[in-house]
Design an enzyme around this catalytic site. Structure first.
Site, PDB file in Angstrom:
ATOM      1  N   CYS A 295      -5.767 -28.609  11.135  1.00 18.93           N
ATOM      2  CA  CYS A 295      -7.065 -29.514  11.153  1.00 18.93           C
ATOM      3  C   CYS A 295      -6.586 -30.740  10.657  1.00 18.93           C
ATOM      4  O   CYS A 295      -7.404 -31.634  11.166  1.00 18.93           O
ATOM      5  CB  CYS A 295      -8.067 -29.114   9.939  1.00 18.93           C
TER       6      CYS A 295
ATOM      7  N   ASP B  40      -7.440  -7.855   0.307  1.00 22.04           N
ATOM      8  CA  ASP B  40      -6.438  -8.127   1.631  1.00 22.04           C
ATOM      9  C   ASP B  40      -7.352  -7.717   2.721  1.00 22.04           C
ATOM     10  O   ASP B  40      -8.169  -7.024   2.723  1.00 22.04           O
ATOM     11  CB  ASP B  40      -5.297  -6.960   1.415  1.00 22.04           C
TER      12      ASP B  40
ATOM     13  N   CYS C 183      -5.585 -27.811   6.130  1.00 22.85           N
ATOM     14  CA  CYS C 183      -4.322 -27.209   6.921  1.00 22.85           C
ATOM     15  C   CYS C 183      -3.781 -28.168   7.906  1.00 22.85           C
ATOM     16  O   CYS C 183      -4.473 -29.075   8.387  1.00 22.85           O
ATOM     17  CB  CYS C 183      -4.886 -26.047   7.427  1.00 22.85           C
TER      18      CYS C 183
ATOM     19  N   CYS D 186     -11.271 -28.868   6.068  1.00 21.71           N
ATOM     20  CA  CYS D 186     -10.027 -28.302   5.810  1.00 21.71           C
ATOM     21  C   CYS D 186      -8.955 -29.153   5.916  1.00 21.71           C
ATOM     22  O   CYS D 186      -8.775 -30.081   6.412  1.00 21.71           O
ATOM     23  CB  CYS D 186      -9.809 -27.369   6.942  1.00 21.71           C
TER      24      CYS D 186
ATOM     25  N   HIS E 218      -4.597 -21.922   9.959  1.00 26.05           N
ATOM     26  CA  HIS E 218      -5.970 -22.270   9.359  1.00 26.05           C
ATOM     27  C   HIS E 218      -6.806 -21.243   8.836  1.00 26.05           C
ATOM     28  O   HIS E 218      -7.498 -21.581   7.880  1.00 26.05           O
ATOM     29  CB  HIS E 218      -6.882 -22.641  10.805  1.00 26.05           C
TER      30      HIS E 218
ATOM     31  N   ASP F 179       0.953  -1.152   0.134  1.00 24.37           N
ATOM     32  CA  ASP F 179      -0.229   0.053  -0.068  1.00 24.37           C
ATOM     33  C   ASP F 179       1.062   1.310   0.043  1.00 24.37           C
ATOM     34  O   ASP F 179       2.110   1.029   0.066  1.00 24.37           O
ATOM     35  CB  ASP F 179      -0.997  -0.109   1.096  1.00 24.37           C
TER      36      ASP F 179
END
Lengths: 379, 379
Positions: free
Chosen positions: B314, B271, B311, B309, B340, B97
């Site tokens: 998980c 974002d 990840c 999930c 996660h 930014d």
């Protein structure tokens, strides 16, 4: 997720160089090569490390704290879930302390007697009573591969009389602990030698414990402020009181030079919060000592923490980046620094084991202790 | 460590379903599949995630904050080291930014004029001056694949007059930003449409930016407290003011339902700090909403956060374990929960992209928004 092997708990001595020993402990969750360093997983987590990070470092066993786990998450939950291995999904060996040391150092003691200790939780003040029987039961629920007896650890310095009383109570509790321990294939219980810095008390403690009979023997009551010189003086004789065919564990130790010096004196196992706690405050162990990454001289340093280290942090990041993360208070700083330090400690243990195997440990230790003479490079 | 590809910065529109777009942005550090969510790496770290964790989630681009990086570690160091990619060892695209939003929201503003903004650092009070030229120069030093123009973002609610003045100044600054931008193959600069909730101001802003000509167009001044309904009302018309052949980026957004609703209205890039910040406070995004893992109902819950999930958290840990870690304030809680949530967001973007490719996004969005109607399950 957790696997168990169905063999007896045992210790194999592979090679010896003077007093230094290269061995292997077999447990229900696998083998541990010794000399071994156990990362401390106080509250069911080695702080800031994932299980795969711990494994990648080469650590084969971690330590859990009975006192902390008893208070939170609590034993009702541990029983429900089926133990600490399952709770934290760690499938390698776990050693738990008995809670004795933390009860004395962290909680508000209400009453101590031969029956046990009544104390208040440091978290919420609620009351607990822990006896040797209770400690062993808790460690059974946790599913510890290595259970420690409940003991009384005196502060340093202690008078001869204080040390004697605590040692004798610890022997009483060692008997009760052994009786309460449920024997299962692959699970062991260790006695703890007490007696402060008094050789005759240490010898009596060791003899009485050996009479009771344990799967391994710990040396307690050190790393409580006595300093390295005094600790080494005690370690000069205590291992000689212990049987050759059982592992020896020096509790709560220590700095890298403490470990090398203790291996030289015949110790096989270690645990300490130093690598993780130091990581969280910006200290990194490197080949020639310790650096404090907050030091401004690292602001533009594009080298890794330690160019001989193979950890994730050293393979991927510069001192400049770690300096920035630490100064900014970023969680990633704690993650990378802790991981590096645990990796450093496991590298050290690998080097120690290799040196003993090759009969070069005496020289290794001399060189190492020399290299660490300026251990705090910039703290 | 950082690789560069030598191609023009460009946007390819792959398929369209009503207003929703499936595309690809090509940059010096690789391609970004859109719609895309960019994890926020404020201080050169996506909080509590390692670079490999970010990559494993599927994120192809991260965002860095010019304001924070300018203050710490500082631009002298960034220049010395050779940019943000090298500093943090991230070899995929980075968008920065311009600092405008943080200068207004975090610092103590001293003086704002057409020339720029004079302000005091929120870290140590030291004085800075940032102009459009300076912001672009900083982003050049950072080596951003996508540079954002320096703009003035008004608070919500703003009067028509306030919004008009800020929009006009932003156009002036957009011109200066474009002039200051050094064109290099693979690097692009985005304009930012301002005008608060006023359609005519938004249209003028978009037209003027298009006249200047940018590689992409962001929609600024939203997610500043106006609420989802008002935000969607603005998104109902702003994308229509923008060219089809350039990516559209909705800054600072948002919750999963915000993203789905914005994609439905023609936005390509997002974002937000929500997934990482929420992770650090115990909130987890799951298939049917949000759960607060601190809730006592998860104390004995042996299921993963989200059984759909993939990840690390998980695949390896239970809600009961995460509940414990969060209650105990353990760093590992922030690590696992943040990871996660970032994984969840990337899963969502994968699902969105697939749905558009298959011409099923309108239905997907309706189903998703329906499933999220009780989004806060227990907060």
């Amino acid at each position: 997720m957790t696997k168990e092997i169905n063999s007896e708990f045992c210790f194999k001595l592979k090679s010896v160089e003077n007093k230094a020993r290269r061995g292997e402990v077999l447990t229900a969750h696998g083998a541990i090569q010794t000399p071994a360093f156990m990362p401390v997983g106080t509250a069911a987590t080695v702080k800031a490390l994932r299980n795969d990070d711990i494994k990648n470092s080469g650590a084969e066993i971690i330590l859990g704290n009975t006192y902390h786990l008893m208070l939170r998450p609590g034993m009702d939950l541990m029983k429900e879930i089926g133990g600490l291995h399952k709770f934290m999904n760690w499938d390698r060996p776990i050693l738990t302390d008995s809670g004795g040391f933390q009860v004395m150092s962290l909680s508000k003691i209400r009453k101590i007697s031969d029956a046990g200790v009544e104390f208040s939780s440091h978290i919420d003040g609620s009351k607990y009573f822990v006896s040797p029987e209770k400690s062993i039961e808790i460690q059974h629920i946790l599913g510890s591969d290595i259970t420690m007896i409940f003991d009384e650890c005196v502060q340093f310095p202690a008078t001869y009389e204080q040390a004697k009383i605590a040692m004798e109570r610890s022997i009483l509790w060692a008997n009760k602990s052994k009786e309460a321990f449920v024997k299962r294939a692959g699970y062991g219980i260790f006695g703890i030698v007490q007696g402060s810095t008094f050789a005759d008390l240490r010898e009596i403690s060791a003899q009485k414990l050996i009479e009771i009979g344990f799967d391994g023997y710990a040396i307690g009551g050190l790393a409580v402020g006595e300093g390295q010189k005094e600790m080494f003086a005690v370690l000069d004789y205590v291992p000689d009181f212990l049987p050759q065919n059982r592992p020896r564990y020096l509790m709560g130790v220590g700095k890298p030079s403490d470990i090398v010096g203790a291996v030289l004196r015949g110790v096989d196992m270690f645990d300490c919060v130093i690598p993780t706690r130091s990581g969280r405050t910006g200290q990194a162990f490197v080949r020639d000592g310790v650096i404090n990454i907050r030091n401004s001289k690292y602001r533009q340093d594009e080298k890794p923490l330690d160019d001989k280290c193979g950890c994730f942090a050293c393979k991927n990041h510069s001192r400049a980046y770690l300096h920035h993360l630490t100064k900014a208070g970023e969680i990633l700083a704690s993650m990378l620094m802790s991981q590096h330090n645990i990796f450093y400690y496991q590298d050290l243990m690998r080097d120690i084991r290799k040196a003993i195997e090759e009969g070069k440990f005496t020289q290794f230790a001399a060189d190492f202790l020399q290299s660490q003479s300026g251990a705090s490079l910039d703290i």
